[in-house]
Design an enzyme around this catalytic site. Structure first.
Site, mmCIF file in Angstrom:
data_model
loop_
_atom_site.group_PDB
_atom_site.id
_atom_site.type_symbol
_atom_site.label_atom_id
_atom_site.label_comp_id
_atom_site.label_asym_id
_atom_site.label_seq_id
_atom_site.Cartn_x
_atom_site.Cartn_y
_atom_site.Cartn_z
ATOM 1 N N HIS A 91 -44.180 76.553 -89.754
ATOM 2 C CA HIS A 91 -42.842 77.077 -90.072
ATOM 3 C C HIS A 91 -42.596 76.989 -91.581
ATOM 4 C CE1 HIS A 91 -38.445 77.221 -90.385
ATOM 5 N NE2 HIS A 91 -38.505 77.930 -89.262
ATOM 6 N N GLU A 160 -42.061 85.354 -91.263
ATOM 7 C CA GLU A 160 -40.931 84.599 -91.780
ATOM 8 C C GLU A 160 -41.031 84.491 -93.301
ATOM 9 O OE1 GLU A 160 -39.013 81.894 -88.636
ATOM 10 O OE2 GLU A 160 -40.293 80.760 -89.964
HETATM 11 P P1 PGA Z 1 -32.852 80.835 -90.077
HETATM 12 O O1 PGA Z 1 -34.179 80.115 -89.596
HETATM 13 O O2 PGA Z 1 -32.400 81.749 -88.983
HETATM 14 O O3 PGA Z 1 -31.885 79.700 -90.310
HETATM 15 O O4 PGA Z 1 -33.178 81.564 -91.332
HETATM 16 C C1 PGA Z 1 -35.213 80.863 -89.038
HETATM 17 C C2 PGA Z 1 -36.224 79.947 -88.449
HETATM 18 O O5 PGA Z 1 -35.967 78.762 -88.281
HETATM 19 O O6 PGA Z 1 -37.315 80.396 -88.147
#
Ligand code: PGA
Length: 244
Positions: A91, A160
């Site tokens: 992550h 991400e």
């Molecule tokens: P967020 O986090 O929605 O707070 O940007 C995304 C995630 O934890 O993958």
């Protein structure tokens, strides 16, 4: 009908087990298995009890080691026994705060798959940039990660962008879709299979509609900060279910 994946990453929330139960109970009321796979990723401490309320659980991390003297770490086997069937790997926040590397993520993929845990493998660029620059960095990550995936297994990639996590900057849905598309093309060429690729980074009630415009490309979402705000997450789930 294609079924979307929705991962609710609770991060370091809520503060007590009782609150975790209550939150999970609220979410269960919204779940419709026929319309998509909803995965709750609570803090590790709460996995066992949340598992009693809702059965599809993801861990937020696992150790890259099978066993041994690694104080504070939790093995894939422990997560599996506690009730996790998915594990978020690499992550963005672990890369930022724990300085985790792709080589570590590659090991974690192997540990997860040894326990039949589906890895949710995160990739993304550090700074906001152009699609081709972002792709340049993601391709390097994929080259480290792809060889560790077991042949014929099911896995999920999560795009991400590190800069978009936690609501810091606005996300351009077209940009997201372009990067996700490139990830799919590349993996198809490497592994002769079309992967499931979801998106995570500041998904909220305001941007979900425009992200869903690209539902043919994006196979689902990781929702972080907003996933513990019950009214908002229920609304997001409803919109996702209604779109695919
Ligand atoms: P967020 O986090 O929605 O707070 O940007 C995304 C995630 O934890 O993958």
């Amino acid at each position: 009908m294609k079924k979307p994946y929705i991962v609710c990453n609770w991060k370091m929330n809520p503060s007590t087990g009782k609150e975790a139960d209550a939150l999970a109970r609220e979410m269960v009321s919204r779940v419709d298995k026929k319309r998509g796979e909803l995965i709750i990723a609570p803090p590790a401490l709460f996995i066992e009890r949340v598992r009693n309320v809702y059965s599809v659980i993801g861990s937020q991390d696992i150790s890259e080691f099978k066993q041994g003297s690694y104080t504070g770490q939790l093995s894939a086997q422990m997560m599996k026994k506690a009730g996790a069937s998915y594990a978020i790997i690499g992550h963005a926040e672990r890369k930022i705060y724990q300085k985790e590397t792709d080589v570590q993520s590659a090991e974690k993929i192997k540990r997860a798959q040894e326990e039949h845990i589906v890895p949710i493998i995160c990739v993304g660029e550090i700074k906001k940039t152009t699609v081709s620059h972002a792709w340049h960095s993601i391709k390097k990550q994929l080259d480290v990660l792809l060889p560790s995936i077991k042949k014929g297994s099911f896995y999920i990639y999560a795009y991400e962008p590190l800069w978009a996590i936690g609501g810091a900057q606005t996300v351009d849905p077209q940009y997201v879709a372009d990067v996700v598309y490139r990830i799919k093309l590349y993996i198809r060429a490497q592994k002769q299979e079309i992967p499931t690729v979801i998106y995570g980074g500041s998904v909220n009630c305001e941007n979900i509609d425009s992200l869903l415009y690209y539902k043919d490309t994006i196979d689902g979402f990781i929702v972080g900060s907003v996933s513990v705000k019950i009214k908002e997450i229920k609304n997001i789930i409803k919109k996702i279910y209604g779109s695919y």
